[in-house]
Every structure is written in structure tokens, then in C-alpha cells.
Scaffold this motif. Structure first.
Motif, PDB file in Angstrom:
ATOM      1  N   ASP A 120      57.318  80.687  60.680  1.00 32.72           N
ATOM      2  CA  ASP A 120      56.932  79.277  60.499  1.00 32.72           C
ATOM      3  C   ASP A 120      55.804  78.806  61.407  1.00 32.72           C
ATOM      4  OD1 ASP A 120      58.802  78.711  58.463  1.00 32.72           O
ATOM      5  OD2 ASP A 120      60.375  78.300  59.919  1.00 32.72           O
ATOM      6  N   ARG A 121      55.279  79.656  62.298  1.00 31.76           N
ATOM      7  CA  ARG A 121      54.308  79.111  63.254  1.00 31.76           C
ATOM      8  C   ARG A 121      53.227  80.089  63.694  1.00 31.76           C
ATOM      9  NH1 ARG A 121      58.980  80.626  65.678  1.00 31.76           N
ATOM     10  NH2 ARG A 121      59.103  81.246  67.866  1.00 31.76           N
ATOM     11  N   ALA A 122      53.078  81.235  63.030  1.00 33.69           N
ATOM     12  CA  ALA A 122      52.106  82.234  63.483  1.00 33.69           C
ATOM     13  C   ALA A 122      50.921  82.333  62.537  1.00 33.69           C
ATOM     14  CB  ALA A 122      52.779  83.599  63.611  1.00 33.69           C
ATOM     15  N   LYS A 123      49.732  82.524  63.121  1.00 40.20           N
ATOM     16  CA  LYS A 123      48.532  82.792  62.333  1.00 40.20           C
ATOM     17  C   LYS A 123      48.558  84.240  61.850  1.00 40.20           C
ATOM     18  CE  LYS A 123      45.572  79.655  65.038  1.00 40.20           C
ATOM     19  NZ  LYS A 123      44.379  79.602  65.931  1.00 40.20           N
ATOM     20  N   PHE A 124      48.155  84.441  60.614  1.00 41.22           N
ATOM     21  CA  PHE A 124      48.187  85.787  60.041  1.00 41.22           C
ATOM     22  C   PHE A 124      47.224  86.728  60.762  1.00 41.22           C
ATOM     23  CE2 PHE A 124      46.797  88.955  56.845  1.00 41.22           C
ATOM     24  CZ  PHE A 124      48.024  89.554  56.598  1.00 41.22           C
ATOM     25  N   GLY A 125      46.003  86.266  61.012  1.00 49.44           N
ATOM     26  CA  GLY A 125      45.021  87.114  61.682  1.00 49.44           C
ATOM     27  C   GLY A 125      45.464  87.510  63.080  1.00 49.44           C
ATOM     28  N   ALA A 126      46.029  86.566  63.822  1.00 49.11           N
ATOM     29  CA  ALA A 126      46.520  86.863  65.169  1.00 49.11           C
ATOM     30  C   ALA A 126      47.659  87.871  65.113  1.00 49.11           C
ATOM     31  CB  ALA A 126      46.970  85.569  65.849  1.00 49.11           C
ATOM     32  N   TRP A 127      48.540  87.704  64.121  1.00 55.59           N
ATOM     33  CA  TRP A 127      49.641  88.658  63.949  1.00 55.59           C
ATOM     34  C   TRP A 127      49.104  90.066  63.697  1.00 55.59           C
ATOM     35  CZ3 TRP A 127      54.199  90.670  64.439  1.00 55.59           C
ATOM     36  CH2 TRP A 127      54.643  91.652  63.559  1.00 55.59           C
ATOM     37  N   MET A 128      48.074  90.185  62.868  1.00 58.53           N
ATOM     38  CA  MET A 128      47.541  91.505  62.545  1.00 58.53           C
ATOM     39  C   MET A 128      46.930  92.159  63.788  1.00 58.53           C
ATOM     40  SD  MET A 128      48.163  92.208  59.346  1.00 58.53           S
ATOM     41  CE  MET A 128      46.935  93.311  58.646  1.00 58.53           C
ATOM     42  N   ILE A 129      46.271  91.376  64.615  1.00 59.71           N
ATOM     43  CA  ILE A 129      45.726  91.921  65.866  1.00 59.71           C
ATOM     44  C   ILE A 129      46.860  92.382  66.769  1.00 59.71           C
ATOM     45  CG2 ILE A 129      44.470  91.344  67.977  1.00 59.71           C
ATOM     46  CD1 ILE A 129      42.780  89.423  66.262  1.00 59.71           C
ATOM     47  N   PHE A 130      47.881  91.539  66.909  1.00 62.27           N
ATOM     48  CA  PHE A 130      49.031  91.929  67.724  1.00 62.27           C
ATOM     49  C   PHE A 130      49.678  93.191  67.177  1.00 62.27           C
ATOM     50  CE2 PHE A 130      53.591  92.148  68.337  1.00 62.27           C
ATOM     51  CZ  PHE A 130      53.695  92.060  69.715  1.00 62.27           C
ATOM     52  N   ALA A 131      49.881  93.246  65.859  1.00 63.88           N
ATOM     53  CA  ALA A 131      50.556  94.396  65.246  1.00 63.88           C
ATOM     54  C   ALA A 131      49.812  95.690  65.538  1.00 63.88           C
ATOM     55  CB  ALA A 131      50.688  94.179  63.739  1.00 63.88           C
ATOM     56  N   GLY A 132      48.489  95.667  65.410  1.00 57.08           N
ATOM     57  CA  GLY A 132      47.712  96.866  65.672  1.00 57.08           C
ATOM     58  C   GLY A 132      47.769  97.301  67.127  1.00 57.08           C
ATOM     59  N   LEU A 133      47.645  96.332  68.035  1.00 58.19           N
ATOM     60  CA  LEU A 133      47.682  96.663  69.457  1.00 58.19           C
ATOM     61  C   LEU A 133      49.067  97.115  69.897  1.00 58.19           C
ATOM     62  CD1 LEU A 133      45.498  93.746  70.883  1.00 58.19           C
ATOM     63  CD2 LEU A 133      44.867  96.162  70.705  1.00 58.19           C
ATOM     64  N   TRP A 134      50.096  96.410  69.448  1.00 56.44           N
ATOM     65  CA  TRP A 134      51.460  96.762  69.862  1.00 56.44           C
ATOM     66  C   TRP A 134      51.860  98.129  69.317  1.00 56.44           C
ATOM     67  CZ3 TRP A 134      56.285  97.569  67.507  1.00 56.44           C
ATOM     68  CH2 TRP A 134      57.384  97.570  68.372  1.00 56.44           C
ATOM     69  N   ALA A 135      51.498  98.406  68.075  1.00 54.24           N
ATOM     70  CA  ALA A 135      51.796  99.722  67.512  1.00 54.24           C
ATOM     71  C   ALA A 135      51.112 100.818  68.322  1.00 54.24           C
ATOM     72  CB  ALA A 135      51.350  99.793  66.051  1.00 54.24           C
ATOM     73  N   THR A 136      49.865 100.593  68.699  1.00 53.62           N
ATOM     74  CA  THR A 136      49.092 101.601  69.418  1.00 53.62           C
ATOM     75  C   THR A 136      49.605 101.835  70.824  1.00 53.62           C
ATOM     76  OG1 THR A 136      47.102 101.028  68.147  1.00 53.62           O
ATOM     77  CG2 THR A 136      46.778 102.205  70.223  1.00 53.62           C
ATOM     78  N   ILE A 137      49.878 100.745  71.537  1.00 52.43           N
ATOM     79  CA  ILE A 137      50.223 100.846  72.955  1.00 52.43           C
ATOM     80  C   ILE A 137      51.720 101.042  73.174  1.00 52.43           C
ATOM     81  CG2 ILE A 137      50.136  99.617  75.176  1.00 52.43           C
ATOM     82  CD1 ILE A 137      47.681  98.137  74.111  1.00 52.43           C
ATOM     83  N   VAL A 138      52.525 100.531  72.250  1.00 54.08           N
ATOM     84  CA  VAL A 138      53.973 100.569  72.451  1.00 54.08           C
ATOM     85  C   VAL A 138      54.676 101.492  71.461  1.00 54.08           C
ATOM     86  CG1 VAL A 138      56.100  99.214  72.582  1.00 54.08           C
ATOM     87  CG2 VAL A 138      53.950  98.244  73.410  1.00 54.08           C
ATOM     88  N   TYR A 139      54.599 101.199  70.160  1.00 49.95           N
ATOM     89  CA  TYR A 139      55.430 101.978  69.242  1.00 49.95           C
ATOM     90  C   TYR A 139      55.066 103.456  69.199  1.00 49.95           C
ATOM     91  CZ  TYR A 139      57.883 104.047  65.461  1.00 49.95           C
ATOM     92  OH  TYR A 139      58.679 104.920  64.756  1.00 49.95           O
ATOM     93  N   PHE A 140      53.802 103.783  69.051  1.00 52.98           N
ATOM     94  CA  PHE A 140      53.424 105.193  68.920  1.00 52.98           C
ATOM     95  C   PHE A 140      53.866 106.011  70.139  1.00 52.98           C
ATOM     96  CE2 PHE A 140      49.603 103.752  66.114  1.00 52.98           C
ATOM     97  CZ  PHE A 140      50.459 103.523  65.048  1.00 52.98           C
ATOM     98  N   PRO A 141      53.625 105.547  71.371  1.00 55.84           N
ATOM     99  CA  PRO A 141      54.122 106.313  72.515  1.00 55.84           C
ATOM    100  C   PRO A 141      55.648 106.388  72.570  1.00 55.84           C
ATOM    101  CG  PRO A 141      52.409 104.796  73.204  1.00 55.84           C
ATOM    102  CD  PRO A 141      52.754 104.439  71.796  1.00 55.84           C
ATOM    103  N   VAL A 142      56.333 105.275  72.298  1.00 62.56           N
ATOM    104  CA  VAL A 142      57.793 105.290  72.369  1.00 62.56           C
ATOM    105  C   VAL A 142      58.378 106.230  71.315  1.00 62.56           C
ATOM    106  CG1 VAL A 142      59.882 103.892  72.060  1.00 62.56           C
ATOM    107  CG2 VAL A 142      57.981 103.014  73.424  1.00 62.56           C
ATOM    108  N   ALA A 143      57.777 106.262  70.137  1.00 62.34           N
ATOM    109  CA  ALA A 143      58.220 107.211  69.122  1.00 62.34           C
ATOM    110  C   ALA A 143      58.106 108.639  69.644  1.00 62.34           C
ATOM    111  CB  ALA A 143      57.397 107.046  67.843  1.00 62.34           C
TER     112      ALA A 143
END
Length: 422
Positions: A120-143
Motif C-alpha cells: 500500500d505504500r511502496a514505489k514500484f521503481g524503488a522496489w525493483m532497485i531494492f530487489a536487485g540489490l538485496w538479491a545480489t548482496i544478500v540472497y545469492f550469498p546466503v543461498a
């Protein structure tokens, strides 16, 4: 090459990919009618972005070869773009790309899960930037920490991520996380908590103000999630065998028990069992059984479901008591459920649990794995989200939030009840 197991892995991958549209329905039904498109697009955006990043470099980070391991963050440059994985080595049980596809769907659903905290309160473009960075820095290494391991001919670990191989080297037993209690659910839940704190509360946030606009969507989404979860859990065996069958049965038993437990808690607490409660209880049970599905007897899986359903039904109230706005209860269901399932193995894992032949070491390594991932994900998600909020802005304007953000962000409406041409 075993064609049967190859087919099993590919079908499981397709099932797990279906979970993300299922999550979109689950989350979409929980928000208000004027935000349903925005909410569902956060999941579909993750499908597009993470699918591409996984092929380009995600797999290379998550599954470096033995030579690339030894550090908590590494990359196999030969696997960039997957070119080195196009050929199936002689004697391999299945094509490398089958495993690549299976793990890609895990990356996608994990990122999509985080979005429920910022509904209900997030910008789509900002979410996509976050998703890419978080996946790269957090999810991929943790996996890589959790899922990347190789076995020697005698069945012992030959190499692997520190949560599996490293803890086994240090304590004699590695952490058990068969399908992603740490890498997926605790990881996503911790990031969701961080983003909820960064974006702040919705306008008028208080208990009872946000009513799900479409409970049938929620039930449909939960059904699709449960269906896909069989690929998630049983598919993680990477072979159609007895372990996969055990995981499959436990993926029936635990969420079924959790569904019932959640409804009982609702009846006692609020006087009525709800459809949204039934759906949420099933998902809580699915989350809890994810790390444990291949290491529990079915009776213990039922007990785990009861515990997860009841505790998560109470945990979703924490946001009102502690003052953070986790819109769709990602923290209460995925973080809490993931912690329950991961730590439960320390007590009831076959052969190594404290009550089933172990000495407490399994519980220790489960706790180390769970809280290491929690802290790592929370801290980095908070930093990434804070930087985005302070630069381009992560949150929409208050007036847009009140009006509903579908038309503002996407120029569409979820429900057109009349044709303007009439």
C-alpha cells in the motif's frame, strides 16, 4: 543421465515458479481494492528481474565451485551467463541447467516474499532497485552458505557453504535446512522487518483499519502456494526417492495441522474462525516444515504444524504492540515460522535432535545458522532500503496512499465496474 530424476527436477522447478503468482494472489487479496495491482506487480516484477539476474550472475555467486569456496562471499566467474553449464558432464545424474532452473525459482520467490511488508505504500521503481540489490548482496550469498555443497564418493561433505559444511567441520554436525528455512524464510522475514521500519507506518495504522478486500483471492493464493510447495520441499531432494516422499507427506501434514491450530486460536481470541486465518495458518505450517520436511517423522511434523500455527497466529499481533507496520505479516509468518521450523530440528530431527538421540549440538548449530542469516539480512536490507528512501524515495506520497496507488503508479484499476464508453 537419469531421465526420471531430470523430469522430477524440472517439474518441481515449474511448481516452485507457480508459487510466485500464487503469492501475488495471496498478497493481492489482503490489501485494499485500490492497491491490488501494485501489490501483485511487486511479485511479478521480482519474477522478471531476479530471473534475469540469476542467469547473468546470481547462480555464479550462489553456487561457486569448490575452488571458489572458503570465504562467506565468493563468485565463480566461469559460471557467469551459464555458458560453462550448457553441457552435461558424463555420469551426471541430471543436466546442470535443471538444477540452475530449480534454484532460480527459489531466488524469485524469496525476493517476492519481502514485498508483503511494504504493501500500500511502496514505489514500484524503488522496489525493483531494492530487489536487485538485496538479491545480489544478500540472497545469492546466503543461498551459497546454505545450499551449495558437494559430496565425496563416501557421502561425506567434500566442500560447501559455511552453514552446512563449515558448521559440520566445527561441531561434527551441520545445520539442517532441507529446503530453505534460513535462506528463504528467515532471510525474507528479516528483510521485511527492516523495510517496514524504513518505510514507516501506513497512514492511520492501527489494529482493524486494514480489511482484506478479497478473501477468495487469499484462499486461491494459499492453494497455489501449497500446491507449488510440494516442488519446493520434495523437489529439494533432487531425486524421486523415499526422502522426497517423506518431504511430500510432511508438506501435507504440517500445514494441515497449522491451519487447524490457527483457526482454534482465532476462535478463542476473536470468537470466529476466518478464511484468511485458514490461509495464513496453512502458509505458516508450510514455512515451518520447509527446513524440516526430510528430517522429521510425520507425527513430529504434525506437532510442528500445531506449534507454528498457534504461535504465528499470536505473533502477527506483535506489530501492534511493538509499533512496526508489517502490512501483510511477513514477519509474523515467515520470520517467526522460519525460526520455529529451524530451531525445532534441534529437538526432533531424526537421529540428532535433543529428544531423539542428540546431545544439544544440533540445536546449537540450528540457532547459529538461523540468527546469523537473520542479522545479516536485516542489517543489509535496512541499509539498502534507507539509502533508497533518502535518495530517490521508497514511499509514495500520503495522499496517493490514501487514494490507492494503482492508478498513480501503474495507471490501472483492479476492478472496472462500468465501461466509460457506455
Amino acid at each position: 543421465m537419469d531421465q526420471g530424476n531430470t523430469a522430477f527436477i524440472l517439474i518441481a522447478a515449474a511448481l516452485v515458479l507457480l508459487m510466485t503468482p500464487g503469492l501475488a494472489f495471496f498478497y493481492g487479496g489482503l490489501v485494499k481494492a485500490k492497491s491490488v495491482i501494485s501489490m501483485m506487480m511487486l511479485s511479478f516484477g521480482a519474477m522478471g528481474l531476479i530471473g534475469v539476474l540469476w542467469v547473468l550472475y546470481g547462480y555464479a555467486i550462489a553456487f561457486p565451485s569448490a575452488d571458489g569456496l572458503g570465504a562467506p562471499w565468493s563468485i565463480d566467474f566461469s559460471a557467469l551467463g551459464l555458458e560453462s553449464l550448457l553441457e552435461t558432464p558424463e555420469g551426471a545424474a541430471y543436466p546442470p541447467l535443471a538444477f540452475v532452473a530449480f534454484q532460480a525459482t527459489f531466488a524469485i520467490i524469496t525476493v517476492a516474499l519481502v514485498s508483503g511488508a511494504i504493501a500500500d505504500r511502496a514505489k514500484f521503481g524503488a522496489w525493483m532497485i531494492f530487489a536487485g540489490l538485496w538479491a545480489t548482496i544478500v540472497y545469492f550469498p546466503v543461498a551459497s552458505w546454505v545450499f551449495n555443497f558437494g559430496l565425496a564418493d563416501d557421502g561425506s561433505f567434500a566442500y560447501g557453504g559455511w552453514i552446512t559444511y563449515g558448521l559440520q567441520e566445527a561441531f561434527g554436525v551441520g545445520a539442517i535446512d532441507f529446503a530453505g528455512g534460513t535462506a528463504v524464510h528467515i532471510n525474507a522475514g528479516a528483510a521485511a522487518l527492516a523495510l517496514a521500519l524504513v518505510l514507516g507506518k501506513r497512514v492511520g495504522f492501527q489494529k482493524g483499519i486494514a480489511v482484506p478486500h478479497n478473501p477468495p483471492f487469499v484462499l486461491l493464493g494459499a492453494g497455489l502456494l501449497w500446491f507449488g510447495w510440494f516442488g519446493f520441499n520434495a523437489g529439494s531432494e533432487l531425486a524421486a526417492d523415499g526422502t522426497a516422499a517423506l518431504a511430500f507427506v510432511n508438506t501435507i501434514a504440517a500445514p494441515a495441522a497449522a491451519l487447524l491450530a490457527w483457526l482454534v486460536v482465532e476462535k478463542i481470541k476473536d470468537g470466529k474462525p476466518t478464511s484468511v486465518g485458514a490461509a495464513s495458518g496453512a502458509v505458516a505450517g508450510l514455512v515451518a516444515i520447509t527446513p524440516a520436511c526430510a528430517s522429521l517423522q510425520p507425527v513430529w511434523a504434525i506437532l510442528l504444524g500445531i506449534v507454528a500455527g498457534a504461535v504465528c497466529a499470536l505473533a502477527i499481533e506483535l506489530k501492534f504492540k511493538l509499533g512496526f507496520d508489517d502490512s501483510l505479516d511477513v514477519v509474523g509468518i515467515h520470520l517467526v515460522g522460519g525460526l520455529i521450523g529451524t530451531l525445532y530440528l534441534g529437538f526432533f530431527a531424526n537421529g540428532t535432535g535433543l529428544f531423539l538421540g542428540g546431545d544439544g549440538t544440533q540445536l546449537l548449530v540450528q540457532a547459529i545458522a538461523a540468527f546469523s542469516v537473520l542479522i545479516y539480512s536485516f542489517v543489509l536490507a535496512f541499509v539498502i532500503g534507507w539509502i533508497i528512501q533518502k535518495t530517490i524515495g521508497f514511499r509514495v506520497k500520503n495522499e496517493d496512499e490514501i487514494a490507492g496507488i494503482d492508478t498513480v503508479v501503474h495507471g490501472e484499476e483492479g476492478y472496472v465496474l462500468s465501461d466509460a464508453r457506455d
